[in-house]
Enzyme design. Structure first.
Site, PDB file in Angstrom:
ATOM      1  N   PRO A 107      -6.387  -1.706  -2.056  1.00 25.73           N
ATOM      2  CA  PRO A 107      -7.129  -1.309  -1.199  1.00 25.73           C
ATOM      3  C   PRO A 107      -7.513  -2.825  -1.896  1.00 25.73           C
ATOM      4  CG  PRO A 107      -7.229   0.742  -2.612  1.00 25.73           C
ATOM      5  CD  PRO A 107      -6.334   0.215  -2.498  1.00 25.73           C
ATOM      6  N   ASN A 109      -9.809  -5.167  -3.307  1.00 25.55           N
ATOM      7  CA  ASN A 109     -10.787  -5.080  -3.836  1.00 25.55           C
ATOM      8  C   ASN A 109     -10.529  -4.420  -5.323  1.00 25.55           C
ATOM      9  OD1 ASN A 109     -11.849  -2.798  -3.386  1.00 25.55           O
ATOM     10  ND2 ASN A 109     -13.963  -3.377  -3.820  1.00 25.55           N
ATOM     11  N   CYS A 110      -9.554  -4.393  -4.983  1.00 27.87           N
ATOM     12  CA  CYS A 110      -8.671  -3.773  -6.330  1.00 27.87           C
ATOM     13  C   CYS A 110      -7.644  -4.692  -7.306  1.00 27.87           C
ATOM     14  CB  CYS A 110      -7.810  -2.796  -6.380  1.00 27.87           C
ATOM     15  SG  CYS A 110      -8.313  -0.581  -6.410  1.00 27.87           S
ATOM     16  N   ILE A 111      -7.838  -4.414  -8.359  1.00 25.75           N
ATOM     17  CA  ILE A 111      -6.768  -5.447  -9.440  1.00 25.75           C
ATOM     18  C   ILE A 111      -4.951  -5.620  -8.973  1.00 25.75           C
ATOM     19  CG2 ILE A 111      -6.603  -6.805 -11.202  1.00 25.75           C
ATOM     20  CD1 ILE A 111      -9.427  -6.633 -11.889  1.00 25.75           C
TER      21      ILE A 111
END
Length: 111
Positions: A107, A109-111
């Site tokens: 995804p 916006n996942c770190i």
């Protein structure tokens, strides 16, 4: 880049362990990816993984945590579409880890 060996096949993984080619995904691939994470896949896991694959087929993206929770609640009900349940299944990182096991891109916006 690393690889995952399934039978006699070598499957390419990116630096974060996600599939390089989404077409390489299969149930045995998901099992092997989960084993690398120390997760034995249960029917609850498979339910979410299949749901994620449906989401990706419809929207062409991997959902972040909040949309994942909302979509899961919509499709499976509030007892499964909630943060504690998904965190328990996917070691506290449901969007990222579930996407990886479902053979989807990380995804955005996942770190």
């Amino acid at each position: 880049m690393s690889t995952l060996t399934i039978g006699d096949r070598q499957i390419a993984l990116d630096k974060d362990g996600f599939l390089v080619d989404l077409q390489d995904w299969s149930h045995p691939v998901a099992e092997a990816l989960a084993a690398r994470e120390g997760i034995p896949l249960t029917s609850d896991h498979w339910e979410v993984l299949e749901l994620l694959r449906q989401f990706y087929a419809q929207y062409q993206l991997s959902p972040a945590t909040r949309p994942l929770i909302k979509y899961t609640a919509l499709k499976l009900g509030p007892e499964k579409g909630n943060s504690p349940h998904l965190n328990r299944l996917f070691n506290g990182t449901p969007a990222k880890l579930a996407a990886k096991l479902a053979g989807l891109p990380k995804p955005t916006n996942c770190i």
